[in-house]
Scaffold this motif. Structure first.
Motif, PDB file in Angstrom:
ATOM      1  N   GLU A  38      -2.139   0.493   1.667  1.00 32.75           N
ATOM      2  CA  GLU A  38      -2.227   0.396   3.136  1.00 32.75           C
ATOM      3  C   GLU A  38      -3.637   0.767   3.599  1.00 32.75           C
ATOM      4  O   GLU A  38      -4.195   0.115   4.479  1.00 32.75           O
ATOM      5  N   GLN A  57       5.897  -3.214  -1.993  1.00 33.41           N
ATOM      6  CA  GLN A  57       6.125  -1.908  -1.359  1.00 33.41           C
ATOM      7  C   GLN A  57       7.605  -1.698  -1.048  1.00 33.41           C
ATOM      8  O   GLN A  57       8.107  -0.579  -1.157  1.00 33.41           O
ATOM      9  N   THR A 106       3.246  -6.118   0.422  1.00 34.55           N
ATOM     10  CA  THR A 106       4.348  -5.536   1.206  1.00 34.55           C
ATOM     11  C   THR A 106       5.682  -5.747   0.488  1.00 34.55           C
ATOM     12  O   THR A 106       6.544  -4.863   0.494  1.00 34.55           O
ATOM     13  N   GLU A 108       1.778   2.679   9.297  1.00 31.99           N
ATOM     14  CA  GLU A 108       2.285   2.774   7.922  1.00 31.99           C
ATOM     15  C   GLU A 108       1.591   3.907   7.162  1.00 31.99           C
ATOM     16  O   GLU A 108       2.233   4.638   6.407  1.00 31.99           O
ATOM     17  N   HIS A 161      -1.597  -9.357   1.715  1.00 33.91           N
ATOM     18  CA  HIS A 161      -0.847  -8.163   2.107  1.00 33.91           C
ATOM     19  C   HIS A 161       0.656  -8.435   2.176  1.00 33.91           C
ATOM     20  O   HIS A 161       1.450  -7.511   2.002  1.00 33.91           O
ATOM     21  N   GLU A 175      -0.966  -1.039  10.192  1.00 31.75           N
ATOM     22  CA  GLU A 175      -1.426  -0.329   8.992  1.00 31.75           C
ATOM     23  C   GLU A 175      -1.563   1.173   9.260  1.00 31.75           C
ATOM     24  O   GLU A 175      -1.163   1.984   8.433  1.00 31.75           O
TER      25      GLU A 175
HETATM   26 FE   LIG Z   1       0.849  -2.593   5.290  1.00 30.97          FE
END
Ligand SMILES: [Fe+2]
Length: 145
Positions: free
Chosen positions: A119, A31, A28, A89, A24, A86
């Motif tokens: 997510e 992201q 991220t 988010e 993750h 999460e």
């Molecule tokens: Fe996340």
């Protein structure tokens, strides 16, 4: 989160949980790039501001790491802390994607929806890991009782 996720990975005992945090972290980073792309695509000038809610959630996870001994209980606390992040988010990206769509920012909407999907997948993965932990605990109790 890019600073917090490596700490979560180091604090985790279950190797699958540590791997989930590391995976993750990579997502991220992607992201963050998507956020920049989404903002650029709208031609709207945005100011970077610190998210105090996220800061609080990260701090809560950090406190768990300091207070709980490494092991299955800390792992459960790490999963809970990460899922709070999460969910926050998911709420944020969901709202942003809906707003972008409403405003006709097609490219930004797509980018935000892609992140939203990641997510949600991370949240589900964490739920699965939590359930596996619980069933391992139960299996252990059956053997010993
Ligand atoms: Fe996340």
């Amino acid at each position: 989160m890019t600073k917090a996720l490596p700490k979560l990975a180091r604090a985790a005992t279950n190797p699958d949980l540590a791997a989930a945090f590391t995976t993750h972290l990579e997502e991220t980073q992607g992201q963050i790039e998507r956020i920049d792309q989404a903002v650029e695509s709208t031609n709207v000038k945005l100011k970077r501001i610190k998210c105090v809610a996220m800061e609080g959630l990260v701090e809560e996870g950090q406190e768990q790491i300091e207070e709980i001994e490494k092991g299955p209980i800390l792992d459960a606390a790490l999963i809970a802390a990460a899922q709070k992040v999460e969910h926050y988010e998911i709420a944020t990206y969901g709202t942003l994607a809906a707003l972008a769509k409403k405003l006709g920012y097609t490219a930004a909407t797509q980018l935000l929806l892609e992140t939203l999907k990641e997510e949600k997948a991370t949240d589900e993965k964490l739920t699965l890991l939590a359930e596996q932990e619980v069933s391992k605990e139960q299996a252990g109790k059956k053997v010993t009782s």
